[in-house]
Design a protein around this motif. Structure first.
Motif, PDB file in Angstrom:
ATOM      1  N   ARG A 113       0.848  -1.193   0.000  1.00 52.15           N
ATOM      2  CA  ARG A 113       0.000   0.000   0.000  1.00 52.15           C
ATOM      3  C   ARG A 113       0.879   1.236   0.000  1.00 52.15           C
ATOM      4  O   ARG A 113       2.048   1.160   0.387  1.00 52.15           O
ATOM      5  N   ARG A 114       0.312   2.364  -0.422  1.00 53.27           N
ATOM      6  CA  ARG A 114       1.071   3.612  -0.486  1.00 53.27           C
ATOM      7  C   ARG A 114       1.255   4.230   0.900  1.00 53.27           C
ATOM      8  O   ARG A 114       2.355   4.608   1.278  1.00 53.27           O
ATOM      9  N   ALA A 115       0.145   4.388   1.636  1.00 56.23           N
ATOM     10  CA  ALA A 115       0.218   5.080   2.931  1.00 56.23           C
ATOM     11  C   ALA A 115       1.001   4.239   3.929  1.00 56.23           C
ATOM     12  O   ALA A 115       0.815   3.025   4.000  1.00 56.23           O
ATOM     13  N   PRO A 116       1.869   4.867   4.718  1.00 53.39           N
ATOM     14  CA  PRO A 116       2.671   4.122   5.698  1.00 53.39           C
ATOM     15  C   PRO A 116       1.780   3.310   6.644  1.00 53.39           C
ATOM     16  O   PRO A 116       0.722   3.787   7.051  1.00 53.39           O
ATOM     17  N   VAL A 117       2.198   2.105   6.994  1.00 54.46           N
ATOM     18  CA  VAL A 117       1.421   1.322   7.964  1.00 54.46           C
ATOM     19  C   VAL A 117       1.556   1.971   9.344  1.00 54.46           C
ATOM     20  O   VAL A 117       2.580   2.587   9.653  1.00 54.46           O
ATOM     21  N   THR A 118       0.496   1.864  10.134  1.00 53.67           N
ATOM     22  CA  THR A 118       0.514   2.490  11.463  1.00 53.67           C
ATOM     23  C   THR A 118       0.535   1.429  12.568  1.00 53.67           C
ATOM     24  O   THR A 118       1.363   1.492  13.464  1.00 53.67           O
ATOM     25  N   HIS A 119      -0.375   0.451  12.493  1.00 50.71           N
ATOM     26  CA  HIS A 119      -0.482  -0.533  13.577  1.00 50.71           C
ATOM     27  C   HIS A 119       0.610  -1.591  13.508  1.00 50.71           C
ATOM     28  O   HIS A 119       0.935  -2.184  14.517  1.00 50.71           O
ATOM     29  N   ARG A 121       3.852  -1.297  12.314  1.00 52.06           N
ATOM     30  CA  ARG A 121       5.237  -0.839  12.137  1.00 52.06           C
ATOM     31  C   ARG A 121       6.187  -1.800  12.836  1.00 52.06           C
ATOM     32  O   ARG A 121       5.978  -2.154  13.987  1.00 52.06           O
ATOM     33  N   ARG A 123       6.520  -4.807  12.115  1.00 57.63           N
ATOM     34  CA  ARG A 123       5.978  -6.169  12.094  1.00 57.63           C
ATOM     35  C   ARG A 123       5.659  -6.660  10.689  1.00 57.63           C
ATOM     36  O   ARG A 123       5.262  -7.808  10.514  1.00 57.63           O
ATOM     37  N   PRO A 177      -5.893  -3.969   6.081  1.00 57.31           N
ATOM     38  CA  PRO A 177      -6.593  -2.680   6.149  1.00 57.31           C
ATOM     39  C   PRO A 177      -6.007  -1.663   5.160  1.00 57.31           C
ATOM     40  O   PRO A 177      -4.805  -1.414   5.180  1.00 57.31           O
ATOM     41  N   ASN A 178      -6.843  -1.153   4.288  1.00 51.85           N
ATOM     42  CA  ASN A 178      -6.446  -0.123   3.330  1.00 51.85           C
ATOM     43  C   ASN A 178      -5.305  -0.566   2.418  1.00 51.85           C
ATOM     44  O   ASN A 178      -4.481   0.257   2.012  1.00 51.85           O
TER      45      ASN A 178
ATOM     46  N   GLU B   3      -6.128   6.370   9.134  1.00 42.30           N
ATOM     47  CA  GLU B   3      -5.830   5.214   9.965  1.00 42.30           C
ATOM     48  C   GLU B   3      -4.876   5.669  11.059  1.00 42.30           C
ATOM     49  O   GLU B   3      -3.986   6.460  10.785  1.00 42.30           O
ATOM     50  N   ASP B   5      -2.854   4.399  15.017  1.00 42.12           N
ATOM     51  CA  ASP B   5      -2.638   3.634  16.229  1.00 42.12           C
ATOM     52  C   ASP B   5      -2.893   4.623  17.367  1.00 42.12           C
ATOM     53  O   ASP B   5      -2.155   5.596  17.539  1.00 42.12           O
ATOM     54  N   ASN B  75       1.056  12.443   4.371  1.00 44.14           N
ATOM     55  CA  ASN B  75       1.772  11.328   4.989  1.00 44.14           C
ATOM     56  C   ASN B  75       3.247  11.651   5.209  1.00 44.14           C
ATOM     57  O   ASN B  75       3.851  11.231   6.192  1.00 44.14           O
ATOM     58  N   ARG B 123      -3.111  -3.195  21.276  1.00 42.84           N
ATOM     59  CA  ARG B 123      -3.970  -3.306  20.092  1.00 42.84           C
ATOM     60  C   ARG B 123      -5.084  -4.328  20.262  1.00 42.84           C
ATOM     61  O   ARG B 123      -5.925  -4.470  19.367  1.00 42.84           O
TER      62      ARG B 123
END
Lengths: 251, 251
Positions: A113-119, A121, A123, A177-178, B3, B5, B75, B123
């Motif tokens: 995905r383009r947007a950085p992962v948040t939950h 990171r 992992r 997600p996304n 999105e 966290d 972002n 989480r």
């Protein structure tokens, strides 16, 4: 059986005082229960940033511990480290977590995905482009079986032989997600140092279109580390399980 | 669409300088693009520690931004906060992220296992005992539909009326590394303050056997906050989506 978030550790293996390792964290907890407990040995010596949900280690204890109470006591003393003992079992004298293992299983999570992962990171490994999963599966097919994996092992690998049997590479695309996620599952008696990350990094190039599936075959046959694709980062990698002749956690 | 966290934030809503909020993080990024940009408004004002994969907020910008480039620029400026803009879209003048919303969807993750979770700290909500999912489903059935939810809302709730329609509570048991996970999915036009956490906390009591499914019906009919079960912690809660008459992210 041990689960950990590898993010804060310099890998499984104890290296020196002041270097955080999963092994040292568990040995500290064990020492609270039995001072002077000997070093522990694990099935897979995961690198810095690599995770586990099914690592296995053994140790010799003096007291006659109940398995469940030992697990609870270790988890108490492991706090607040992101390490948990998820199962304990008594084993026979000749059991060795590393040398008795018949199979290791690894999982690698690659998020598109383009947007950085948040939950997730730290992992997952994230790329900003789409991947052709069918092409990756075709490329992976060339690696399954008995091969000389010189191309796909670190120059620091201490294994005597580069010849190994890779029993399976399963590649699945799942919802994220996304975005979308590609999950790799690899199974072998044992792996060479950086073998999984070398394979996944190379297959990502196939998925992105930079390599053809046939290029993977050519790289394997070159038996030359310089023929490998880029080694992917460690944070998507999980040791998920180890198989033994008599599963100590069953029954 | 946003999105995040929720762990490091005191919730979505800006409260005061020095109090970290998701809103403030996004407004800071927006101000880097257009100084003096007005406050933004969101569909759901999530509490401290609550996460989102599908929050929606709108703002008025002066420049004629391309949606994709705006997402990328936001972002970039949001780094290193665990907040990501996963989609941007131009909306009509009368669109309001909060007041135009026709439906909110929430997800709650409840993990059942003894050993502390390692990868999902902050989480998920973890309990050390098993849960009777069939009983939880039966209890949840009493809450679906049009009801006075006084029992299941915070005393600080600012909603004019406690009467709401809860369209759905779906409860599924899924695999979780070294354990099991119960996933709750709730859907309604709007929710009262702490409604999801009051419901999940109460249903957990049903799953654990402390309450019968019929006790949930009695608690609802009491229309009394003191009849509610324990409010569960925020870290398992995710705002997963918001529905609008014309979905701005489709088409």
């Amino acid at each position: 059986m041990i689960e950990y978030d590898g993010t804060p550790f310099n890998g499984w293996q104890f290296q020196s005082e002041g270097q955080p390792s999963v092994q040292a964290a568990i040995e500290r907890a064990l020492a609270r229960l039995e001072p002077g407990v000997p070093r522990i040995a694990a099935a897979g010596r995961t690198d810095a940033g690599v995770h586990a949900t099914g690592q296995v280690a053994h140790c010799d204890l003096v007291k006659d511990w109940d398995a469940f109470r030992l697990m609870e006591a270790l988890n108490w003393h492991l706090k607040p480290e992101p390490v948990a003992v998820v199962a304990c079992a008594r084993v026979s004298e000749d059991f060795h977590a590393r040398f008795s293992a018949m199979e290791r299983r690894y999982l690698f999570r690659l998020v598109m995905r383009r947007a950085p992962v948040t939950h997730d990171r730290g992992r997952v490994w994230q790329v900003g482009h789409g991947l052709d999963v069918a092409a990756m599966r075709e490329g992976a097919g060339h690696l399954v079986g008995l091969h000389d994996f010189t191309t796909f092992r670190s120059v620091h690998c201490q294994s005597k032989s580069p010849v190994k049997t890779l029993d399976e590479i399963r590649i699945e695309e799942v919802a994220y997600p996304n975005g979308r996620e590609v999950v790799f599952r690899l199974r072998a008696r044992s792996f060479l140092h950086n073998q999984v990350r070398s394979i996944v990094g190379t297959l990502e190039r196939v998925g992105a279109g930079g390599w053809t599936p046939g290029d993977v075959k050519a790289a394997l046959e070159a038996k030359d580390r310089r023929a490998c694709g880029p080694v992917c980062p460690p944070q998507g990698l999980y040791l998920t399980g180890v198989r033994y002749p008599d599963d100590p956690f069953r029954g």
